[in-house]
Design an enzyme around this catalytic site. Structure first.
Site, PDB file in Angstrom:
ATOM      1  CB  CYS A 117     -56.545  11.427  16.695  1.00 25.39           C
ATOM      2  SG  CYS A 117     -56.174  12.772  17.905  1.00 25.39           S
ATOM      3  CB  VAL A 124     -69.827   5.367  14.060  1.00 31.02           C
ATOM      4  CG1 VAL A 124     -69.079   6.363  14.051  1.00 31.02           C
ATOM      5  CG2 VAL A 124     -70.244   4.722  12.759  1.00 31.02           C
ATOM      6  CE  LYS A 162     -63.981  -2.204  22.180  1.00 29.54           C
ATOM      7  NZ  LYS A 162     -62.993  -2.019  21.050  1.00 29.54           N
ATOM      8  CB  VAL A 163     -66.378  -0.905  27.954  1.00 29.36           C
ATOM      9  CG1 VAL A 163     -66.489   0.506  28.580  1.00 29.36           C
ATOM     10  CG2 VAL A 163     -67.176  -1.834  28.802  1.00 29.36           C
ATOM     11  CB  SER A 164     -67.967   2.371  23.235  1.00 28.85           C
ATOM     12  OG  SER A 164     -67.828   3.584  22.646  1.00 28.85           O
TER      13      SER A 164
END
Length: 422
Positions: A117, A124, A162-164
């Site tokens: 999208c 990444v 970071k929250v991923s």
């Protein structure tokens, strides 16, 4: 190229059987690379992204056989290629999840820089950071991420910057075959991560803490085979509940998990919906009334999901009052708004915020889908708009919604898939 033709308006009412979760099925399918024994996956949805994933796995040497109605047999014993090519990866960013299992089991793997999208930048970097912490050597060259390690990956204490969701899944899956203990902090807490961890534990992994902000993985030497049923799709559930809300109808979603949708259900209740829940079902009843506008701020789970933002934008557009939606997860995720304006929406975008002034009704128009969840909001808009709506580029919706037109028809929608201009 196919498109949807929708005749509105209609009130959507009835029951919907919710399919298996796309966002759980994809990482679980890639995680099968970690085992050399046969695996049976059940409750797999029929989606374009699932087909793409299976094609990619087959190119790596995986044997995959579909067993109706919704099971797939996977055998990754004979993997003999270690590269996920650009031709497949460019259509689906989830392909990055092949990298961790490949380097963990085989000591090498490469994945083309991903596509999918067109929603802002989904770097990444966090995937690469996590794999490096586990001892992998990473090179980026010729458009590929190349990972390698001598021997096994090594357990490590990793604090994610970071929250991923994506990076959490990459690091957790790779750590299952690492030597020693991995402690991964500041991780995502999404239910799909819990589902993936549960699947890996069935195969003999030792993962604890999934669903919290710290995951601990005791590495094992190998994983066995097994059978597992994918969790229901909470985003599909939320989408059909919004369908009932915006059309002033009554919708019952069956084969779902209400506990995974608490933030969404709270906002639907705030919008005036009568909500009832059971063990595996949710009922929404608008009693024929327009929804009330709500303020929404997307945040990582257990907060309000970014994948429901477009649907709630539509809800606010046809609600009474003014609602503000703030997108904090992805930039550039309001591409559906100009299309909804073509249908009569009164909307203003300010940076990462969309302000909706509710209107009584929308008018049918020709619109174009730009991404998966935006396409769902356009289809629902067509169901409630006065007149005929055509939705182009519906390949986006086929990536994440199983037979959406059939399910909408059962609720009373007049929708058909037709051949568009080439």
């Amino acid at each position: 190229m196919k498109k949807f033709r929708i005749q509105g308006p209609c009130s959507l009412s009835g029951e919907v059987m919710i399919s298996g979760s796309k966002n759980a099925a994809l990482p679980i399918l890639f995680s099968t690379l970690l085992s050399e024994e046969p695996i049976e996956l059940k409750n797999i949805p029929e989606l374009k992204d699932i087909d793409t994933t299976l094609n990619l796995l087959k190119q790596l040497g995986v044997k995959a056989k579909y067993q109706p109605p919704d099971s797939i047999m996977i055998d990754a014993k004979a993997v003999n290629h270690f590269c996920a090519p650009y031709e497949l990866v460019k259509t689906m960013r989830a392909s990055i999840w092949a990298l961790g299992p490949l380097v963990a089991r085989f000591g090498r793997g490469q994945v083309s820089l991903p596509g999918g999208c067109a929603i802002g930048a989904r770097p990444v970097d966090l995937h690469i950071f996590g794999l490096k912490q586990l001892g992998a050597k990473i090179q980026i060259e010729e458009g590929y991420i190349k990972a390698s390690v001598e021997g096994r990956l090594k357990g490590a204490h990793i604090v994610m910057d970071k929250v991923s969701v994506g990076a959490t899944l990459t690091v957790m899956s790779a750590a299952t075959l690492a030597e020693g203990t991995s402690i991964i902090e500041n991780v995502a807490r999404e239910p799909e991560i819990v589902d993936t961890a549960n699947f890996l534990n069935i195969l003999g992994a030792n993962i604890q803490g999934a669903g919290t902000d710290k995951i601990v993985v005791e590495g094992v030497k190998r994983l066995r085979g097994g059978a597992y049923s994918i969790m229901p799709d909470r985003i599909e559930t939320g989408t059909f509940l919004v369908a009932g809300a915006v059309s002033r109808g009554k919708v019952v979603c069956r084969h779902t998990q209400p506990a995974t949708l608490e933030a969404v259900l709270a906002k639907l209740h705030e919008a005036g919906a009568q909500i009832e829940v059971g063990k595996d079902w949710i009922s929404l009843d608008m009693k024929g009334k327009r929804p009330k506008a709500v303020n929404v701020r997307t945040t990582p789970y257990p907060g309000f999901p970014t994948d429901m933002q477009a649907q709630f934008t539509l809800l606010n557009i046809v609600a009474t009052g003014t609602g503000v939606i703030t997108e904090t997860i992805f930039e550039n995720r309001f591409m559906h708004v100009p299309e909804l304006i073509r249908m009569g929406a009164q909307v203003k975008i300010e940076s990462n915020t969309v302000i909706c002034h509710g209107v009584e009704r929308l008018s049918g128009a020709g619109v174009m889908a730009t991404d998966l969840r935006a396409s769902a909001s356009l289809v629902l808009a067509g169901c409630i708009a006065q007149g005929i709506t055509t939705v182009e580029r519906i390949y986006h919706i086929d990536r994440g919604y199983e037979c959406i037109e059939n399910k909408l028809r059962k609720l009373g929608a007049y929708i058909e898939r037709i051949q568009g201009a080439q």
